[in-house]
Design a protein around this motif. Structure first.
Motif, PDB file in Angstrom:
ATOM      1  N   LEU A   1       0.846  -1.192   0.000  1.00 28.01           N
ATOM      2  CA  LEU A   1       0.000   0.000   0.000  1.00 28.01           C
ATOM      3  C   LEU A   1       0.880   1.239   0.000  1.00 28.01           C
ATOM      4  N   THR A   2       0.649   2.125  -0.959  1.00 24.81           N
ATOM      5  CA  THR A   2       1.344   3.412  -0.975  1.00 24.81           C
ATOM      6  C   THR A   2       0.462   4.446  -0.287  1.00 24.81           C
ATOM      7  N   VAL A   3       1.017   5.106   0.707  1.00 25.53           N
ATOM      8  CA  VAL A   3       0.342   6.189   1.414  1.00 25.53           C
ATOM      9  C   VAL A   3       1.098   7.456   1.062  1.00 25.53           C
ATOM     10  N   ARG A   4       0.375   8.462   0.571  1.00 26.80           N
ATOM     11  CA  ARG A   4       1.064   9.704   0.240  1.00 26.80           C
ATOM     12  C   ARG A   4       0.193  10.903   0.561  1.00 26.80           C
ATOM     13  N   GLY A   5       0.854  12.003   0.799  1.00 32.62           N
ATOM     14  CA  GLY A   5       0.179  13.240   1.138  1.00 32.62           C
ATOM     15  C   GLY A   5       1.200  14.286   1.505  1.00 32.62           C
ATOM     16  N   GLU A   6       0.809  15.148   2.437  1.00 33.70           N
ATOM     17  CA  GLU A   6       1.726  16.186   2.904  1.00 33.70           C
ATOM     18  C   GLU A   6       1.399  16.513   4.355  1.00 33.70           C
ATOM     19  N   ALA A   7       2.428  16.843   5.095  1.00 35.77           N
ATOM     20  CA  ALA A   7       2.289  17.186   6.513  1.00 35.77           C
ATOM     21  C   ALA A   7       3.102  18.440   6.797  1.00 35.77           C
ATOM     22  N   ARG A   8       2.624  19.214   7.732  1.00 37.39           N
ATOM     23  CA  ARG A   8       3.411  20.372   8.159  1.00 37.39           C
ATOM     24  C   ARG A   8       4.705  19.870   8.791  1.00 37.39           C
ATOM     25  N   GLY A   9       5.742  20.662   8.679  1.00 39.67           N
ATOM     26  CA  GLY A   9       7.035  20.271   9.227  1.00 39.67           C
ATOM     27  C   GLY A   9       6.976  19.917  10.700  1.00 39.67           C
TER      28      GLY A   9
END
Length: 142
Positions: free
Chosen positions: A56-64
Motif C-alpha cells: 500500500l502506498t500512502v502519500r500526502g503532505e504534513a506540516r514540518g
C-alpha cells in the motif's frame, strides 16, 4: 490539549477524531484528487474506506511540525486492533518548516480481517500527551 471528540461518518464507517480538525478539500498537489486531512496533515491516498492491497502506498503532505528528524510513524491495524505494519513516512523535502512537506511511504502487510484502520501519527519524541496527534483513516482489505 484536550480533544473534543466528534464522530464523522464517511461512507458508512464511523471513526472518532478531534473536533473541527478533519475536512475533505481539493488537493494543492498536482494530482487532481481530493484528500482527507486536518490542520497539519493531508492524505491524498488512500481515501477513506478505500479497498487496499499490499503493498500500500500512502502519500500526502504534513506540516514540518508533524515530523521529527524528517519522519513520522504510519501504522496499519486490522479490525481487531492487530498491528499489520508500521513504517516511518519520510519527508520528501525540507521538513524544518511550518509549511506542508510531501511524504510517501509503502506498507507491506497480510490482512487477517476485511477492514482496518490506517493511523498517521505525529512524531512525538517527548512522549507528552499534549504533543500527541494522529489521523485515522478507515480502510477495507481486498
Amino acid at each position: 490539549y484536550e480533544p473534543n471528540p466528534s464522530t464523522l461518518d464517511l461512507k458508512s464507517m464511523t471513526f472518532s477524531i478531534a473536533k473541527d480538525e478533519i475536512s475533505e478539500i481539493s488537493s494543492p498537489l498536482p494530482t487532481g484528487n481530493s484528500f482527507v486531512g486536518h490542520t497539519s496533515l493531508r492524505v491524498i491516498e488512500p481515501t477513506p474506506n478505500a479497498l487496499i492491497t499490499s503493498p500500500l502506498t500512502v502519500r500526502g503532505e504534513a506540516r514540518g511540525t508533524w515530523y521529527f528528524e524528517a519522519s513520522f510513524p504510519v501504522r496499519l491495524l486490522d479490525s481487531n486492533g492487530k498491528e499489520l505494519a508500521i513504517v516511518p513516512a519520510q519527508a520528501q523535502g525540507e521538513w524544518m518548516t511550518t509549511d506542508f512537506v510531501p511524504f510517501e511511504v509503502i506498507l507491506s502487510f497480510t490482512a487477517s480481517t476485511n477492514t482496518g484502520m490506517l493511523i498517521l501519527e505525529k512524531d512525538n519524541p517527548s512522549g507528552l500527551p499534549e504533543n500527541a496527534d494522529e489521523l485515522r483513516i478507515p480502510v477495507r482489505f481486498k
